[in-house]
Design a protein around this motif. Sequence first.
Motif, short mmCIF file in Angstrom:
data_model
loop_
_atom_site.label_atom_id
_atom_site.label_comp_id
_atom_site.label_asym_id
_atom_site.label_seq_id
_atom_site.Cartn_x
_atom_site.Cartn_y
_atom_site.Cartn_z
N PHE A 61 1.13 -1.23 -0.27
CA PHE A 61 -0.04 0.28 0.04
C PHE A 61 0.72 1.45 0.00
N LYS A 62 2.06 0.61 0.09
CA LYS A 62 3.37 2.14 -0.27
C LYS A 62 2.19 3.41 1.01
N GLN A 63 2.69 3.04 2.30
CA GLN A 63 2.75 3.85 3.58
C GLN A 63 0.92 4.81 3.21
N LYS A 64 0.48 3.90 2.61
CA LYS A 64 -1.56 4.14 2.34
C LYS A 64 -1.62 4.36 4.28
N SER A 65 -2.58 5.40 4.16
CA SER A 65 -2.89 4.86 6.02
C SER A 65 -4.34 4.76 5.73
N ARG A 122 -1.21 1.78 21.95
CA ARG A 122 -3.11 0.19 22.24
C ARG A 122 -2.17 -1.22 22.04
N ARG A 123 -3.07 -1.63 22.59
CA ARG A 123 -2.11 -3.08 22.52
C ARG A 123 -4.14 -4.44 22.24
N GLY A 124 -3.48 -5.11 22.22
CA GLY A 124 -4.37 -5.93 22.15
C GLY A 124 -4.33 -7.55 21.50
N ILE A 125 -5.43 -8.30 21.46
CA ILE A 125 -5.16 -9.03 20.33
C ILE A 125 -5.48 -8.36 18.74
N GLU A 126 -6.33 -7.45 18.65
CA GLU A 126 -6.66 -7.34 17.70
C GLU A 126 -5.71 -6.07 16.71
N VAL A 127 -5.46 -5.78 17.76
CA VAL A 127 -4.28 -4.49 18.05
C VAL A 127 -2.90 -5.42 17.05
N GLU A 128 -2.38 -6.36 17.57
CA GLU A 128 -1.42 -7.26 17.28
C GLU A 128 -1.58 -7.87 15.48
N MET A 129 -2.91 -7.91 15.47
CA MET A 129 -3.47 -8.24 14.66
C MET A 129 -3.28 -7.18 12.82
N MET A 130 -3.51 -5.99 13.75
CA MET A 130 -3.96 -5.52 12.62
C MET A 130 -2.41 -4.47 12.31
N GLU A 131 -1.30 -4.74 13.00
CA GLU A 131 -0.29 -4.18 13.13
C GLU A 131 0.75 -4.89 12.17
N LEU A 163 -0.68 -6.94 9.80
CA LEU A 163 -0.94 -7.01 8.76
C LEU A 163 -0.73 -5.07 8.24
N ALA A 164 -0.10 -4.26 9.06
CA ALA A 164 0.73 -3.36 8.56
C ALA A 164 1.88 -2.86 7.87
N LYS A 165 2.26 -4.17 8.61
CA LYS A 165 3.89 -4.03 8.36
C LYS A 165 4.30 -4.64 7.23
N LYS A 166 3.41 -6.38 7.28
CA LYS A 166 3.00 -6.91 5.69
C LYS A 166 2.70 -6.39 4.58
N PHE A 167 1.65 -5.64 4.49
CA PHE A 167 0.81 -5.35 2.99
C PHE A 167 1.52 -3.32 3.10
N ASN A 168 2.50 -3.13 4.39
CA ASN A 168 2.82 -1.81 4.06
C ASN A 168 2.43 -0.15 4.07
N PHE A 169 1.81 -0.91 5.10
CA PHE A 169 0.14 0.82 5.35
C PHE A 169 0.24 0.85 6.96
N THR A 170 -0.36 2.52 7.04
CA THR A 170 0.01 2.98 8.43
C THR A 170 -1.68 3.06 8.94
N ILE A 171 -1.79 2.71 9.81
CA ILE A 171 -3.61 3.10 11.01
C ILE A 171 -3.46 4.10 11.47
N ASN A 172 -4.53 4.74 11.49
CA ASN A 172 -5.06 6.04 12.23
C ASN A 172 -6.13 4.94 13.36
N TYR A 173 -5.80 5.68 14.32
CA TYR A 173 -7.21 4.57 15.26
C TYR A 173 -8.33 5.84 15.67
N GLN A 174 -8.66 5.79 15.69
CA GLN A 174 -10.36 6.62 15.54
C GLN A 174 -11.32 5.87 16.88
N SER A 175 -11.70 6.33 17.61
CA SER A 175 -11.87 5.80 19.33
C SER A 175 -13.34 6.11 19.15
N PHE A 176 -14.81 5.16 18.93
CA PHE A 176 -15.81 5.52 19.49
C PHE A 176 -16.33 5.35 20.89
#
Length: 456
Positions: A8-12, A32-41, A43-56
């Motif tokens: 994804f070339k650092q797509k957010s 942030r930490r947790g099962i799904e945080v570990e999974m998304m992080e 995936l982000a390293k594997k597919f080269n994208f960045t994450i912007n977390y938004q709390s609800f």
Amino acid sequence: MSSMVLNFKQKSFTIGFMEDQPFISTNGRHDRRGIEVEMMETLAKKFNFTINYQSFRQSTWSYLYDNLTNEEIDFVIGGTVMTTERLEKVHYLYPHLFDKFTFATSPSIANLDHFDLNILIRPMDSSVWLLLAITLIILLFVGRLFQSIQPSIQFNNHHQNIRQDLFNICIHHLFRQSVPLLRLANRPIKICSMFWSFTAVIILANNYTGSLCSMLALPSHYSMDTTIKLAKQCRNHHIITLGIANSRPYQSLIESKVEEIQLIGQRMQFIRNYASAIKIIIEQSRRQKTLSSNGPSYVFISTRLRLLFKMIYAGKNLVFLPPNTETAALLPLYVAIAITKSFAHRKQFDRMIFYFHSYGMFNHWIRMEAFRAMESRNFPIDHPHDQDNDADIAQQPEEKKSKFNIFNPYDAMNNLEFNDLKSIFFLYIISILITLIIFLIEFITSLSSFKRMINS
């Protein structure tokens, strides 16, 4: 082309979440930490994208999914489950967790044990007890018949009349007592008592005592450990169930075709979030409230993994979770990451999540979160935004961390206590009272005979 790695070339990507252990949690520094945080992080390293977390956190699940449907966010995490209604609006990645709806309450509420002599008849079926009673009645009449035709036996030159009672002999055998002067009985009584001793002692008595000892050695401290028993308490208006407002899985309970599950859903009171529900359960536990106490008793309905971590954090003395059995489950659930329908790379993400399952990474992440939960139980982490909801938990006395398997929190054996053997002790008291009554009757009878002998 198929062998190329997605880049994804650092797509957010914006991830909307509802904070809750063990899926995602934050501390005071917004780490942030947790099962799904570990999974998304990962995936982000594997597919080269960045994450912007938004709390609800202050919103509802419905509002969170509306944001995903409107493509204002790209992913939804926080232990969200798949439902048919949600699938009409959004898509899901490959399910990363198979969970089930179960319940949690206070140990004092779940403990429905009371004095009940049923444990003494439970080792054998009612039909066996009925046949045993009929057999003893038949032996009583047969014994009286034998006794009526049996000649008196002179013994020890005291001219004492000895008559062997078949019923009395069988009762002695049943309770494994010796039978005096059995050799002096006639042949029919000996043959009958021989067969009876084989069936009564070797089969009935051994089976009964073995089963009873097994039940006492492995006592069930908690009676409300299945959905049927929970539904029974709901039917008696002893229990109010708690659910999360504006969450579709809880509506499925009310619409269920299973009578017990529907009854549990109909007795549900909806609250804002998970922290408020657990706070109610913990306060209920600290008051040592029971079903016989005044006021409503509460049971929280949620996913098993979420409740398990609440129990680890608060302690088993404050939160009761039933054993992980099918009888304690209300609904099966698939936990997955929600995505927009326009997300074009679902297949690549699904393949990676499947690899995570194959390599056991989810089990590893769950264990890591469990260790963190046990550490935070003794060394609470400061959550400024959680002070109102978690103040009671943070102020509880420091306890020694118990070593138990998070997938089976009931693997520790408990020592036998009075509650486990109280039926036996009550039986002893009853037998002593009966013995005293018989003694008084015999004493009064002997006294009357003595007076008549003096008067004569």
